[in-house]
Scaffold this active site. Structure first.
Site, PDB file in Angstrom:
ATOM      1  N   SER A 165     -11.912  -0.610  -6.126  1.00 18.53           N
ATOM      2  CA  SER A 165     -11.655  -0.163  -7.497  1.00 18.53           C
ATOM      3  C   SER A 165     -12.831  -0.325  -8.436  1.00 18.53           C
ATOM      4  O   SER A 165     -12.720  -0.859  -9.539  1.00 18.53           O
ATOM      5  CB  SER A 165     -10.425  -0.869  -8.066  1.00 18.53           C
ATOM      6  OG  SER A 165      -9.879  -0.113  -9.114  1.00 18.53           O
ATOM      7  N   SER A 166     -13.953   0.232  -8.028  1.00 22.38           N
ATOM      8  CA  SER A 166     -15.104   0.266  -8.925  1.00 22.38           C
ATOM      9  C   SER A 166     -14.817   1.123 -10.157  1.00 22.38           C
ATOM     10  O   SER A 166     -15.334   0.844 -11.241  1.00 22.38           O
ATOM     11  CB  SER A 166     -16.334   0.816  -8.186  1.00 22.38           C
ATOM     12  OG  SER A 166     -16.089   2.119  -7.679  1.00 22.38           O
ATOM     13  N   GLU A 177       0.837  -1.204   0.000  1.00 24.71           N
ATOM     14  CA  GLU A 177       0.000   0.000   0.000  1.00 24.71           C
ATOM     15  C   GLU A 177       0.867   1.247   0.000  1.00 24.71           C
ATOM     16  O   GLU A 177       1.841   1.345   0.759  1.00 24.71           O
ATOM     17  CB  GLU A 177      -0.901  -0.012   1.235  1.00 24.71           C
ATOM     18  CG  GLU A 177      -2.341   0.280   0.945  1.00 24.71           C
ATOM     19  CD  GLU A 177      -2.990  -0.751   0.035  1.00 24.71           C
ATOM     20  OE1 GLU A 177      -3.184  -0.460  -1.158  1.00 24.71           O
ATOM     21  OE2 GLU A 177      -3.318  -1.835   0.525  1.00 24.71           O
ATOM     22  N   GLY A 206     -12.864   1.161  -1.836  1.00 28.96           N
ATOM     23  CA  GLY A 206     -11.460   0.837  -2.048  1.00 28.96           C
ATOM     24  C   GLY A 206     -11.248  -0.455  -2.801  1.00 28.96           C
ATOM     25  O   GLY A 206     -10.170  -1.042  -2.742  1.00 28.96           O
ATOM     26  N   ASP A 225      -4.702  -0.672 -10.322  1.00 22.09           N
ATOM     27  CA  ASP A 225      -6.102  -1.083 -10.445  1.00 22.09           C
ATOM     28  C   ASP A 225      -6.433  -1.512 -11.865  1.00 22.09           C
ATOM     29  O   ASP A 225      -7.094  -2.534 -12.098  1.00 22.09           O
ATOM     30  CB  ASP A 225      -7.022   0.049 -10.026  1.00 22.09           C
ATOM     31  CG  ASP A 225      -6.839   0.430  -8.569  1.00 22.09           C
ATOM     32  OD1 ASP A 225      -6.108  -0.284  -7.859  1.00 22.09           O
ATOM     33  OD2 ASP A 225      -7.413   1.447  -8.152  1.00 22.09           O
TER      34      ASP A 225
END
Length: 391
Positions: free
Chosen positions: A135-136, A42, A133, A182
Protein backbone atom coordinates in the site's frame (compact mmCIF):
# COMPACT_ATOMS: atom_id res chain seq x y z
CA UNK A 1 19.34 -11.33 7.27
CA UNK A 2 16.30 -9.22 6.46
CA UNK A 3 16.91 -5.88 4.79
CA UNK A 4 16.82 -3.04 7.30
CA UNK A 5 13.79 -0.79 7.15
CA UNK A 6 14.74 2.87 7.12
CA UNK A 7 13.55 4.58 10.26
CA UNK A 8 11.63 7.83 10.43
CA UNK A 9 14.67 9.94 11.23
CA UNK A 10 16.69 8.87 8.19
CA UNK A 11 13.82 9.30 5.72
CA UNK A 12 12.90 12.63 7.29
CA UNK A 13 16.53 13.80 7.00
CA UNK A 14 16.62 12.86 3.31
CA UNK A 15 13.39 14.76 2.60
CA UNK A 16 14.48 17.85 4.53
CA UNK A 17 17.93 17.89 2.93
CA UNK A 18 16.48 17.59 -0.56
CA UNK A 19 13.91 20.30 0.13
CA UNK A 20 16.64 22.74 1.16
CA UNK A 21 18.64 21.89 -1.97
CA UNK A 22 15.72 22.15 -4.39
CA UNK A 23 13.91 25.14 -2.92
CA UNK A 24 16.70 27.15 -1.33
CA UNK A 25 15.53 27.13 2.28
CA UNK A 26 14.20 25.00 5.14
CA UNK A 27 10.87 23.18 5.12
CA UNK A 28 8.23 24.31 7.61
CA UNK A 29 6.18 21.10 7.82
CA UNK A 30 7.15 17.41 7.89
CA UNK A 31 4.78 14.43 8.20
CA UNK A 32 4.72 10.71 7.55
CA UNK A 33 2.23 7.91 6.90
CA UNK A 34 2.92 4.16 6.94
CA UNK A 35 2.36 1.34 4.49
CA UNK A 36 0.58 -1.73 5.71
CA UNK A 37 0.54 -5.51 5.61
CA UNK A 38 -2.73 -7.37 5.81
CA UNK A 39 -2.20 -10.24 8.23
CA UNK A 40 -5.40 -12.03 7.18
CA UNK A 41 -8.71 -11.20 5.52
CA UNK A 42 -8.11 -11.10 1.75
CA UNK A 43 -10.82 -10.20 -0.77
CA UNK A 44 -13.31 -9.81 2.04
CA UNK A 45 -13.52 -6.01 1.95
CA UNK A 46 -15.86 -5.68 -1.04
CA UNK A 47 -17.99 -8.44 0.49
CA UNK A 48 -18.59 -6.35 3.66
CA UNK A 49 -16.39 -8.67 5.72
CA UNK A 50 -13.47 -8.15 8.10
CA UNK A 51 -9.78 -7.43 7.54
CA UNK A 52 -6.85 -7.47 9.97
CA UNK A 53 -4.00 -5.22 8.80
CA UNK A 54 -1.14 -3.67 10.75
CA UNK A 55 0.81 -0.52 9.95
CA UNK A 56 4.45 -0.99 8.93
CA UNK A 57 7.66 0.81 9.84
CA UNK A 58 8.00 1.45 6.08
CA UNK A 59 6.79 5.00 5.57
CA UNK A 60 6.22 7.89 3.20
CA UNK A 61 7.50 11.28 4.38
CA UNK A 62 6.48 14.67 2.99
CA UNK A 63 8.43 17.83 3.86
CA UNK A 64 7.34 21.19 2.56
CA UNK A 65 6.33 24.79 2.95
CA UNK A 66 3.53 27.03 1.65
CA UNK A 67 4.25 30.16 -0.39
CA UNK A 68 2.41 33.14 -1.88
CA UNK A 69 2.61 32.03 -5.51
CA UNK A 70 0.03 30.25 -7.65
CA UNK A 71 1.81 26.96 -8.43
CA UNK A 72 2.36 23.90 -6.26
CA UNK A 73 5.63 22.07 -6.97
CA UNK A 74 6.39 18.56 -5.68
CA UNK A 75 9.61 16.57 -6.04
CA UNK A 76 9.41 12.78 -5.68
CA UNK A 77 12.45 10.80 -4.56
CA UNK A 78 10.68 7.49 -5.33
CA UNK A 79 10.50 5.73 -8.67
CA UNK A 80 11.82 8.23 -11.17
CA UNK A 81 13.91 9.91 -8.46
CA UNK A 82 13.89 13.66 -8.65
CA UNK A 83 10.84 13.82 -10.91
CA UNK A 84 8.86 17.01 -10.35
CA UNK A 85 5.16 17.73 -10.75
CA UNK A 86 3.91 21.29 -10.94
CA UNK A 87 0.28 22.44 -11.04
CA UNK A 88 -2.13 25.12 -9.84
CA UNK A 89 -3.80 23.98 -6.63
CA UNK A 90 -5.26 27.08 -4.98
CA UNK A 91 -8.80 26.19 -6.03
CA UNK A 92 -9.74 22.58 -5.31
CA UNK A 93 -12.50 22.56 -7.93
CA UNK A 94 -10.02 23.29 -10.72
CA UNK A 95 -7.64 20.40 -10.01
CA UNK A 96 -7.69 17.62 -12.61
CA UNK A 97 -5.73 14.37 -12.97
CA UNK A 98 -2.92 14.17 -15.50
CA UNK A 99 0.75 13.30 -15.85
CA UNK A 100 2.85 12.19 -14.05
CA UNK A 101 0.45 9.58 -12.67
CA UNK A 102 2.00 9.51 -9.19
CA UNK A 103 0.98 13.14 -8.71
CA UNK A 104 -2.69 12.23 -9.17
CA UNK A 105 -2.77 10.72 -5.68
CA UNK A 106 -1.62 14.08 -4.31
CA UNK A 107 -3.97 16.09 -6.49
CA UNK A 108 -6.88 13.91 -5.42
CA UNK A 109 -6.15 14.54 -1.74
CA UNK A 110 -5.97 18.30 -2.29
CA UNK A 111 -9.25 18.21 -4.23
CA UNK A 112 -10.92 16.20 -1.45
CA UNK A 113 -9.46 18.15 1.47
CA UNK A 114 -11.87 19.99 3.78
CA UNK A 115 -10.77 23.45 2.60
CA UNK A 116 -8.64 25.18 -0.02
CA UNK A 117 -4.94 25.27 0.82
CA UNK A 118 -2.22 27.69 -0.30
CA UNK A 119 0.26 26.75 -3.00
CA UNK A 120 3.28 24.90 -1.61
CA UNK A 121 6.60 23.27 -2.42
CA UNK A 122 7.23 19.76 -1.13
CA UNK A 123 9.53 16.74 -1.30
CA UNK A 124 8.35 13.14 -0.98
CA UNK A 125 10.62 10.33 0.25
CA UNK A 126 9.45 6.78 0.90
CA UNK A 127 10.60 3.34 2.00
CA UNK A 128 7.31 1.63 1.04
CA UNK A 129 8.11 -0.44 -2.08
CA UNK A 130 5.75 0.32 -4.97
CA UNK A 131 3.85 -2.57 -6.57
CA UNK A 132 4.51 -4.95 -3.69
CA UNK A 133 1.04 -5.00 -2.16
CA UNK A 134 2.13 -3.01 0.91
CA UNK A 135 0.00 0.00 0.00
CA UNK A 136 2.45 2.61 -1.15
CA UNK A 137 -0.50 4.48 -2.69
CA UNK A 138 -2.43 4.81 0.59
CA UNK A 139 0.76 5.85 2.40
CA UNK A 140 1.20 8.65 -0.15
CA UNK A 141 -2.45 9.71 0.10
CA UNK A 142 -2.56 9.72 3.89
CA UNK A 143 0.81 11.49 4.12
CA UNK A 144 -0.50 14.13 1.72
CA UNK A 145 -3.70 14.64 3.71
CA UNK A 146 -1.70 14.85 6.95
CA UNK A 147 0.59 17.42 5.31
CA UNK A 148 -2.43 19.49 4.26
CA UNK A 149 -3.78 19.33 7.82
CA UNK A 150 -0.51 20.71 9.18
CA UNK A 151 -0.30 23.33 6.44
CA UNK A 152 -3.85 24.64 6.95
CA UNK A 153 -4.39 23.81 10.64
CA UNK A 154 -7.73 22.29 9.59
CA UNK A 155 -8.73 18.70 10.43
CA UNK A 156 -11.87 16.60 10.03
CA UNK A 157 -13.77 15.78 13.20
CA UNK A 158 -13.28 12.02 12.88
CA UNK A 159 -10.30 10.03 11.56
CA UNK A 160 -12.55 7.93 9.34
CA UNK A 161 -13.43 11.09 7.40
CA UNK A 162 -9.75 11.47 6.56
CA UNK A 163 -9.48 7.85 5.44
CA UNK A 164 -12.61 8.14 3.28
CA UNK A 165 -11.34 11.34 1.64
CA UNK A 166 -8.09 9.57 0.74
CA UNK A 167 -10.02 6.60 -0.66
CA UNK A 168 -12.11 8.97 -2.78
CA UNK A 169 -8.91 10.55 -4.06
CA UNK A 170 -7.72 7.16 -5.30
CA UNK A 171 -11.09 6.38 -6.88
CA UNK A 172 -11.53 9.71 -8.65
CA UNK A 173 -7.97 10.75 -9.52
CA UNK A 174 -6.05 7.47 -9.87
CA UNK A 175 -8.99 5.49 -11.24
CA UNK A 176 -8.44 2.63 -8.79
CA UNK A 177 -11.63 1.27 -7.14
CA UNK A 178 -9.82 0.32 -3.93
CA UNK A 179 -11.45 -0.73 -0.67
CA UNK A 180 -11.10 1.23 2.55
CA UNK A 181 -8.64 -0.97 4.47
CA UNK A 182 -5.39 0.63 3.31
CA UNK A 183 -6.37 4.19 4.16
CA UNK A 184 -7.90 3.20 7.51
CA UNK A 185 -4.80 1.44 8.79
CA UNK A 186 -2.47 4.19 7.53
CA UNK A 187 -4.56 6.74 9.44
CA UNK A 188 -5.44 4.68 12.53
CA UNK A 189 -2.50 2.33 13.00
CA UNK A 190 -1.38 2.01 16.61
CA UNK A 191 2.03 0.89 17.75
CA UNK A 192 1.92 -2.68 19.06
CA UNK A 193 -1.52 -3.39 17.56
CA UNK A 194 -3.25 -4.80 14.51
CA UNK A 195 -6.53 -3.22 13.42
CA UNK A 196 -9.69 -5.29 13.05
CA UNK A 197 -11.85 -3.37 10.57
CA UNK A 198 -15.48 -4.18 9.84
CA UNK A 199 -15.86 -3.25 6.17
CA UNK A 200 -19.64 -3.05 6.49
CA UNK A 201 -20.02 -0.34 9.13
CA UNK A 202 -16.35 0.77 9.34
CA UNK A 203 -16.15 -0.04 13.04
CA UNK A 204 -12.59 -0.63 14.22
CA UNK A 205 -10.99 -2.46 17.11
CA UNK A 206 -7.33 -2.24 18.05
CA UNK A 207 -5.98 -5.76 18.66
CA UNK A 208 -2.96 -5.59 21.02
CA UNK A 209 -0.04 -7.92 20.32
CA UNK A 210 0.93 -8.26 23.94
CA UNK A 211 2.90 -11.48 23.69
CA UNK A 212 5.01 -10.92 20.56
CA UNK A 213 8.39 -10.97 22.33
CA UNK A 214 9.37 -14.34 20.89
CA UNK A 215 7.71 -13.94 17.48
CA UNK A 216 8.00 -11.76 14.42
CA UNK A 217 6.21 -11.14 11.14
CA UNK A 218 8.51 -11.51 8.15
CA UNK A 219 7.46 -9.85 4.91
CA UNK A 220 8.95 -11.30 1.74
CA UNK A 221 8.68 -9.30 -1.46
CA UNK A 222 8.67 -11.74 -4.36
CA UNK A 223 9.69 -8.85 -6.64
CA UNK A 224 7.24 -10.35 -9.10
CA UNK A 225 4.84 -7.53 -9.95
CA UNK A 226 1.09 -7.93 -9.59
CA UNK A 227 -0.46 -9.72 -12.56
CA UNK A 228 -4.08 -9.58 -11.40
CA UNK A 229 -5.77 -7.75 -14.26
CA UNK A 230 -8.82 -5.60 -13.78
CA UNK A 231 -10.89 -8.20 -15.67
CA UNK A 232 -9.71 -11.04 -13.40
CA UNK A 233 -10.46 -8.94 -10.32
CA UNK A 234 -13.89 -8.07 -11.71
CA UNK A 235 -14.64 -11.75 -12.43
CA UNK A 236 -14.00 -12.70 -8.83
CA UNK A 237 -15.95 -9.78 -7.45
CA UNK A 238 -18.88 -10.48 -9.78
CA UNK A 239 -18.93 -14.15 -8.74
CA UNK A 240 -19.27 -13.05 -5.12
CA UNK A 241 -22.08 -10.65 -5.95
CA UNK A 242 -23.83 -13.32 -8.02
CA UNK A 243 -23.59 -15.85 -5.16
CA UNK A 244 -25.03 -13.33 -2.71
CA UNK A 245 -27.88 -12.60 -5.13
CA UNK A 246 -28.64 -16.30 -5.53
CA UNK A 247 -28.75 -16.66 -1.75
CA UNK A 248 -30.92 -13.54 -1.39
CA UNK A 249 -28.24 -11.97 0.82
CA UNK A 250 -27.11 -8.35 0.94
CA UNK A 251 -23.55 -9.63 0.71
CA UNK A 252 -21.55 -12.77 1.46
CA UNK A 253 -20.95 -11.30 4.91
CA UNK A 254 -24.39 -12.72 5.76
CA UNK A 255 -23.69 -16.21 4.36
CA UNK A 256 -22.36 -19.32 6.09
CA UNK A 257 -21.30 -22.83 5.09
CA UNK A 258 -24.92 -24.00 4.95
CA UNK A 259 -25.40 -21.43 2.20
CA UNK A 260 -22.36 -22.76 0.35
CA UNK A 261 -23.84 -26.26 0.52
CA UNK A 262 -27.11 -24.83 -0.79
CA UNK A 263 -25.29 -23.37 -3.79
CA UNK A 264 -23.70 -26.74 -4.49
CA UNK A 265 -27.09 -28.50 -4.29
CA UNK A 266 -28.50 -26.06 -6.86
CA UNK A 267 -25.74 -26.92 -9.36
CA UNK A 268 -24.38 -23.41 -9.33
CA UNK A 269 -21.19 -23.20 -11.46
CA UNK A 270 -18.20 -24.52 -9.53
CA UNK A 271 -16.25 -21.29 -10.03
CA UNK A 272 -18.97 -19.26 -8.28
CA UNK A 273 -19.14 -21.76 -5.41
CA UNK A 274 -15.39 -21.68 -4.86
CA UNK A 275 -15.19 -17.88 -4.92
CA UNK A 276 -18.03 -17.66 -2.40
CA UNK A 277 -16.56 -20.40 -0.21
CA UNK A 278 -13.28 -18.52 0.08
CA UNK A 279 -15.02 -15.34 1.20
CA UNK A 280 -17.30 -17.06 3.72
CA UNK A 281 -14.44 -19.03 5.29
CA UNK A 282 -12.02 -16.07 5.16
CA UNK A 283 -14.40 -13.82 7.06
CA UNK A 284 -14.65 -16.46 9.79
CA UNK A 285 -10.88 -16.98 9.79
CA UNK A 286 -10.27 -13.25 10.23
CA UNK A 287 -12.47 -13.05 13.32
CA UNK A 288 -10.87 -16.20 14.75
CA UNK A 289 -7.40 -14.81 14.00
CA UNK A 290 -8.11 -11.54 15.79
CA UNK A 291 -9.25 -13.50 18.83
CA UNK A 292 -6.16 -15.74 18.69
CA UNK A 293 -3.84 -12.75 18.40
CA UNK A 294 -5.47 -11.05 21.35
CA UNK A 295 -5.00 -14.23 23.44
CA UNK A 296 -1.41 -14.67 22.30
CA UNK A 297 -2.26 -17.99 20.66
CA UNK A 298 0.26 -17.72 17.83
CA UNK A 299 0.02 -21.39 16.93
CA UNK A 300 -3.66 -20.93 16.13
CA UNK A 301 -2.94 -17.69 14.29
CA UNK A 302 -0.33 -19.40 12.12
CA UNK A 303 -2.68 -22.24 11.21
CA UNK A 304 -5.32 -19.72 10.16
CA UNK A 305 -2.73 -17.95 7.97
CA UNK A 306 -1.98 -21.27 6.27
CA UNK A 307 -5.67 -21.98 5.71
CA UNK A 308 -6.10 -18.50 4.26
CA UNK A 309 -3.34 -18.97 1.71
CA UNK A 310 -4.60 -22.40 0.69
CA UNK A 311 -8.08 -20.97 0.15
CA UNK A 312 -6.70 -18.04 -1.87
CA UNK A 313 -4.69 -20.48 -3.97
CA UNK A 314 -7.35 -23.15 -4.55
CA UNK A 315 -10.76 -21.46 -4.27
CA UNK A 316 -10.08 -17.83 -5.18
CA UNK A 317 -7.18 -18.64 -7.51
CA UNK A 318 -5.21 -15.45 -6.93
CA UNK A 319 -1.88 -16.95 -5.93
CA UNK A 320 1.04 -17.50 -8.29
CA UNK A 321 3.95 -19.87 -8.72
CA UNK A 322 6.25 -17.29 -7.10
CA UNK A 323 4.05 -16.76 -4.06
CA UNK A 324 3.40 -20.49 -3.61
CA UNK A 325 7.13 -21.17 -3.79
CA UNK A 326 7.87 -18.65 -1.03
CA UNK A 327 5.02 -19.89 1.16
CA UNK A 328 6.00 -23.55 0.76
CA UNK A 329 9.64 -22.77 1.54
CA UNK A 330 8.72 -20.81 4.66
CA UNK A 331 6.39 -23.53 5.98
CA UNK A 332 9.16 -26.11 5.63
CA UNK A 333 11.26 -24.38 8.30
CA UNK A 334 10.97 -25.48 11.91
CA UNK A 335 9.82 -22.48 13.94
CA UNK A 336 7.63 -20.98 11.21
CA UNK A 337 4.02 -21.00 12.39
CA UNK A 338 2.27 -19.84 9.24
CA UNK A 339 2.76 -18.15 5.89
CA UNK A 340 0.43 -16.69 3.28
CA UNK A 341 0.23 -14.28 0.39
CA UNK A 342 -0.83 -10.78 1.38
CA UNK A 343 -2.62 -8.30 -0.83
CA UNK A 344 -4.63 -8.90 -3.98
CA UNK A 345 -2.37 -11.74 -5.16
CA UNK A 346 -0.65 -12.77 -8.41
CA UNK A 347 2.59 -11.18 -7.27
CA UNK A 348 3.70 -8.91 -4.48
CA UNK A 349 4.46 -10.17 -0.99
CA UNK A 350 3.99 -12.98 1.47
CA UNK A 351 3.74 -12.55 5.23
CA UNK A 352 5.17 -15.20 7.55
CA UNK A 353 4.76 -15.65 11.31
CA UNK A 354 7.96 -17.05 12.78
CA UNK A 355 9.70 -17.52 16.05
CA UNK A 356 12.52 -14.98 16.27
CA UNK A 357 15.13 -17.71 16.56
CA UNK A 358 13.93 -19.22 13.25
CA UNK A 359 13.88 -16.07 11.11
CA UNK A 360 17.40 -16.37 9.71
CA UNK A 361 16.83 -20.04 8.81
CA UNK A 362 13.55 -19.12 7.13
CA UNK A 363 15.20 -16.39 5.07
CA UNK A 364 18.04 -18.69 4.00
CA UNK A 365 15.68 -21.49 3.02
CA UNK A 366 13.30 -19.20 1.12
CA UNK A 367 16.19 -17.63 -0.75
CA UNK A 368 17.58 -21.08 -1.66
CA UNK A 369 14.26 -22.45 -2.88
CA UNK A 370 13.00 -19.37 -4.74
CA UNK A 371 14.04 -18.91 -8.35
CA UNK A 372 13.79 -15.12 -8.19
CA UNK A 373 15.46 -12.51 -6.00
CA UNK A 374 13.30 -11.86 -2.94
CA UNK A 375 13.61 -8.99 -0.48
CA UNK A 376 12.96 -9.53 3.22
CA UNK A 377 11.66 -7.15 5.88
CA UNK A 378 11.08 -7.63 9.58
CA UNK A 379 7.72 -6.01 10.32
CA UNK A 380 6.68 -4.64 13.69
CA UNK A 381 3.19 -3.19 14.33
CA UNK A 382 3.71 0.54 14.00
CA UNK A 383 1.80 3.79 14.47
CA UNK A 384 -0.33 5.67 11.95
CA UNK A 385 0.20 8.98 10.22
CA UNK A 386 1.37 12.02 12.16
CA UNK A 387 3.26 15.30 11.97
CA UNK A 388 6.90 14.94 13.01
CA UNK A 389 8.21 18.49 12.82
CA UNK A 390 11.34 19.72 11.08
CA UNK A 391 13.90 19.84 13.90
Amino acid sequence: MAAPVSDVDSVKAEALRTFAEKFGGPAAVCVYAPGRVNLIGEHTDYNEGFVLPMALPMITVIAGKSHDGQRTRIVSLSGAAGETSEFAANNRADIKPGEPKWANYIKGCIANFICDVPAFNAVIASTVPAGAGLSSSAALEVATYTFLEALSDERPEKPEEKALACQKAEHDFAGVPCGIMDQFISVMGKEGCALLLDCRDLAVKQIPMLHMDDYVFLITNSNAPHKLSSSAYRERRDCCYEAARMLDKKSLRDADMNDIRALISRNVPDRVVRRARHVVTEIRRTLDAAEALERGDFGRFGRLMNESHDSLRDDYEVSSAELDSLVDAARAVDGVLGSRLTGAGFGGCTVTLSRKDAVDRAIQHMRAKYSGTPTFYIATPSGGAREIGVN
